[in-house]
Design an enzyme around this catalytic site. Structure first.
Site, short mmCIF file in Angstrom:
data_model
loop_
_atom_site.label_atom_id
_atom_site.label_comp_id
_atom_site.label_asym_id
_atom_site.label_seq_id
_atom_site.Cartn_x
_atom_site.Cartn_y
_atom_site.Cartn_z
N LYS A 24 36.03 33.85 69.85
CA LYS A 24 37.19 33.62 68.98
C LYS A 24 37.30 34.70 67.91
O LYS A 24 38.33 35.35 67.76
CB LYS A 24 37.08 32.24 68.30
N ASN A 25 36.22 34.87 67.16
CA ASN A 25 36.32 35.75 65.99
C ASN A 25 36.40 37.22 66.37
O ASN A 25 36.85 38.05 65.58
CB ASN A 25 35.17 35.46 65.02
N CYS A 120 40.08 27.28 57.91
CA CYS A 120 39.30 26.09 57.60
C CYS A 120 39.00 26.00 56.11
O CYS A 120 38.72 27.00 55.45
CB CYS A 120 37.98 26.12 58.38
N ARG A 125 37.01 31.11 49.56
CA ARG A 125 37.38 32.18 50.49
C ARG A 125 38.35 33.22 49.89
O ARG A 125 39.45 33.44 50.42
CB ARG A 125 37.93 31.61 51.80
N PRO A 126 37.96 33.88 48.79
CA PRO A 126 38.83 34.92 48.23
C PRO A 126 38.90 36.15 49.15
O PRO A 126 38.09 36.28 50.06
CB PRO A 126 38.14 35.28 46.91
N ASP A 128 39.18 39.37 47.67
CA ASP A 128 39.06 40.49 46.74
C ASP A 128 38.39 41.71 47.37
O ASP A 128 38.76 42.85 47.08
CB ASP A 128 38.30 40.06 45.47
N ASP A 307 28.32 29.29 60.84
CA ASP A 307 29.16 28.56 61.79
C ASP A 307 28.35 27.62 62.68
O ASP A 307 28.90 26.71 63.29
CB ASP A 307 29.94 29.53 62.69
N ILE A 329 26.58 30.66 52.48
CA ILE A 329 27.80 31.48 52.67
C ILE A 329 29.04 30.79 52.10
O ILE A 329 29.84 31.41 51.40
CB ILE A 329 28.03 31.81 54.17
N ARG A 399 41.16 24.70 67.92
CA ARG A 399 41.44 26.02 67.35
C ARG A 399 40.39 27.03 67.74
O ARG A 399 40.63 28.23 67.71
CB ARG A 399 41.52 25.92 65.83
N1 EPU Z 1 34.07 36.58 50.21
C1 EPU Z 1 34.43 37.00 48.97
N2 EPU Z 1 35.39 37.95 48.86
C2 EPU Z 1 35.99 38.50 49.96
C3 EPU Z 1 35.62 38.08 51.23
C4 EPU Z 1 34.64 37.11 51.33
O1 EPU Z 1 33.91 36.52 47.97
O2 EPU Z 1 36.87 39.35 49.78
C5 EPU Z 1 33.04 35.55 50.34
C6 EPU Z 1 33.53 34.29 51.07
O3 EPU Z 1 34.16 33.40 50.19
C7 EPU Z 1 32.24 33.76 51.65
C8 EPU Z 1 31.45 35.03 52.00
O4 EPU Z 1 32.03 36.08 51.20
O5 EPU Z 1 31.57 33.03 50.66
C9 EPU Z 1 31.50 35.45 53.43
O6 EPU Z 1 32.83 35.45 53.88
P1 EPU Z 1 33.33 36.35 55.09
O7 EPU Z 1 34.37 37.28 54.58
O8 EPU Z 1 32.17 36.92 55.81
O9 EPU Z 1 34.02 35.25 56.01
P2 EPU Z 1 35.42 35.33 56.72
O10 EPU Z 1 35.68 36.70 57.19
O11 EPU Z 1 36.46 34.62 55.92
C10 EPU Z 1 34.47 34.96 59.11
C11 EPU Z 1 34.71 34.00 60.22
C12 EPU Z 1 34.17 32.64 59.83
C13 EPU Z 1 32.69 32.76 59.54
C14 EPU Z 1 32.44 33.83 58.46
C15 EPU Z 1 30.98 34.10 58.21
C16 EPU Z 1 36.72 34.85 61.24
C17 EPU Z 1 38.17 34.68 61.48
N3 EPU Z 1 36.14 33.93 60.47
O12 EPU Z 1 35.15 34.42 57.99
O13 EPU Z 1 34.36 31.81 60.95
O14 EPU Z 1 32.19 31.54 59.07
O15 EPU Z 1 33.06 35.06 58.87
O16 EPU Z 1 30.34 34.48 59.36
O17 EPU Z 1 36.10 35.76 61.76
C18 EPU Z 1 34.61 29.78 62.05
O18 EPU Z 1 34.67 30.44 63.10
O19 EPU Z 1 34.52 28.52 62.03
C19 EPU Z 1 34.65 30.48 60.79
C20 EPU Z 1 34.88 29.88 59.63
#
Ligand code: EPU
Length: 423
Positions: A24-25, A120, A125-126, A128, A307, A329, A399
């Site tokens: 998926k991701n 989700c 989930r910012p 920034d 996950d 996380i 999803r």
């Molecule tokens: N974070 C920040 N600032 C940012 C980006 C992230 O503070 O600009 C924080 C997040 O709030 C979190 C941490 O950094 O606390 C890690 O977030 P990350 O950006 O790695 O997560 P993501 O890209 O939003 C993806 C997957 C998630 C998976 C996470 C961690 C996708 C579409 N989503 O999310 O998948 O949990 O990486 O591996 O690739 C799922 O598949 O159920 C799912 C939630």
């Protein structure tokens, strides 16, 4: 609200062979990346799931020609007709990965206007760090209402992420693929889907080096050519099936996976007393004795994935002894355990730590899925429990898991849908 619920009659060990669908991701990243190509691309092994459908709709809305064959798991994208840089909120709020439209459109056109992402509800989930990378490459960013606008010619640069972010790393790679000059991403995410995106970009003629380490170097290209690319199998689906097999004390061979992606989970399952054996592209999981409690701390890859924390902590509710699960996380990823209290789980939750006291038996109860992996965790809880578990809001599960009900039924599970009665 969903119009149906899932009913699971638990207590049946899963036995047999199953297979893993495309990731998926990784799919959501490579689908977005097709926008960067100057020629048509074909993606293979895409899972037939809601998140993929939403992203395909977004591409079509931008003017790309898309031909999707869900039975073939194949998507052809001709991005040459894209004539808009705007993705409205009603589309972006349907999923998290819609934020990849920012990186892809900035990379291709030097401008983008994209609604805030949904996805989700597992924490704040910012974005920034995504915006920091775009700014470093020359974008001016405006956040107003429910949308983010970005504009500027992308120029290679160095970005040091303040924290490891999968989405931020992927978005920066998308923006850098056609930037002028070299970009270096430090403290980058190392997840398998980051590597898969790098491989896809390289197959289009980009030069991405170091994906899979914490430093990724990208030499932007003026033009990227078309590519036919097969996405990797889903690491989290593989893990969910492994946990389901172990949790039901079953014996399952999972084909079409990449065992090296599963090492942190395999190590924990072995520690619990589960028998796990790797073959080339398959894993066999079977339970030969009762499960021991284990402690888990989620981490970025190659650590224990957040996950899989939800399915794994569901299984630990029935292990022998106390387990401590620390979620580092996301702030809010224990909602499935709160639901499972109704099934007899003994759990204390303190901020991002859950203390799980294993019980010999869970019993069926009505529970509600609050997010994708919480849904998967509740399915595992239902498979373990005595009696019938009713799962409300099951569409969260669709999803991210392709045909999960059929796959589990083929392994002997008693899982079915029932329409909700009119109130
Ligand atoms: N974070 C920040 N600032 C940012 C980006 C992230 O503070 O600009 C924080 C997040 O709030 C979190 C941490 O950094 O606390 C890690 O977030 P990350 O950006 O790695 O997560 P993501 O890209 O939003 C993806 C997957 C998630 C998976 C996470 C961690 C996708 C579409 N989503 O999310 O998948 O949990 O990486 O591996 O690739 C799922 O598949 O159920 C799912 C939630």
């Amino acid at each position: 609200m969903d119009s149906y619920k899932l009913l699971i009659t638990g207590g049946i060990p899963l036995v047999g062979e199953t297979y893993v669908s495309g990731g998926k991701n990784t799919s959501v990243a490579v689908i977005a990346a097709t926008l960067l190509s100057d020629e048509p691309c074909v993606l293979e092994n895409l899972p037939d799931i809601e998140d993929v459908h939403v992203l395909i709709d977004i591409l079509a809305g931008l003017g790309a020609k898309v031909e999707y064959q869900p039975e073939e798991r194949r998507l052809a994208v001709d991005p040459r007709g894209v004539n808009s840089c705007k993705v409205p909120y009603h589309q972006t709020q349907r999923m998290r990965a819609s934020y990849y439209m920012l990186g892809a459109l900035l990379g291709r056109f030097g401008q983008a206007e994209v609604g805030y992402p949904g996805g989700c509800s597992i924490g704040a989930r910012p974005v920034d760090q995504h915006l920091k990378a775009f700014r470093a490459m020359g974008a001016e960013i405006r956040e107003r209402g429910a949308k983010i606008s970005a504009k500027g010619k992308m120029t290679g640069c160095s970005v040091v992420f303040d924290r490891i972010t999968v989405g931020g790393t992927i978005n920066a790679m998308l923006a850098a693929a056609k930037a002028e000059g070299n970009s270096v991403l430090y403290n980058a995410a190392r997840e398998p889907h980051v590597v898969d995106l790098a491989n896809f970009l390289n197959s289009m003629g980009c030069r991405v080096k170091g994906a899979g380490t914490d430093t990724i170097r990208i030499t932007g290209q003026k033009k990227l050519h078309g590519s036919v690319y097969t996405v990797i199998p889903d690491q989290i689906e593989t893990g969910t099936l492994m946990i389901a097999a172990a949790a039901t004390r079953g014996d399952v061979v999972i084909r079409g996976c990449i065992p090296t992606h599963m090492e942190s989970l395999t190590a924990k399952l072995l520690e619990m007393g589960v028998a796990v054996s790797d073959m080339d592209d398959a894993i066999r999981v079977r339970t030969v004795r009762g499960h021991r409690a284990v402690n888990i701390k989620t981490q970025e890859y190659p650590g224990f994935p957040t996950d899989l924390q939800q399915p794994m902590s569901a299984m630990l509710t029935r292990a022998g002894g106390d387990s401590v699960v620390i979620e580092t996380i996301f702030e809010s990823r224990f909602k499935h355990l709160m639901e499972m209290r109704r099934m007899g789980a003994q759990v204390q939750i303190l901020d991002q730590t859950a203390i799980i006291q294993g019980v010999p038996e869970l019993y069926g109860a009505p529970v509600t899925a609050t997010d994708l992996r919480a849904g998967a965790a509740l399915v595992i809880a239902g498979l373990m429990a005595n009696g019938v578990t009713e799962i409300y809001e099951p569409s969260f599960i669709e999803r991210g898991y392709e045909h999960i009900e059929e796959k589990l039924r083929a392994l002997g599970a008693n899982i079915r849908r029932e329409p909700l009665e009119e109130m």
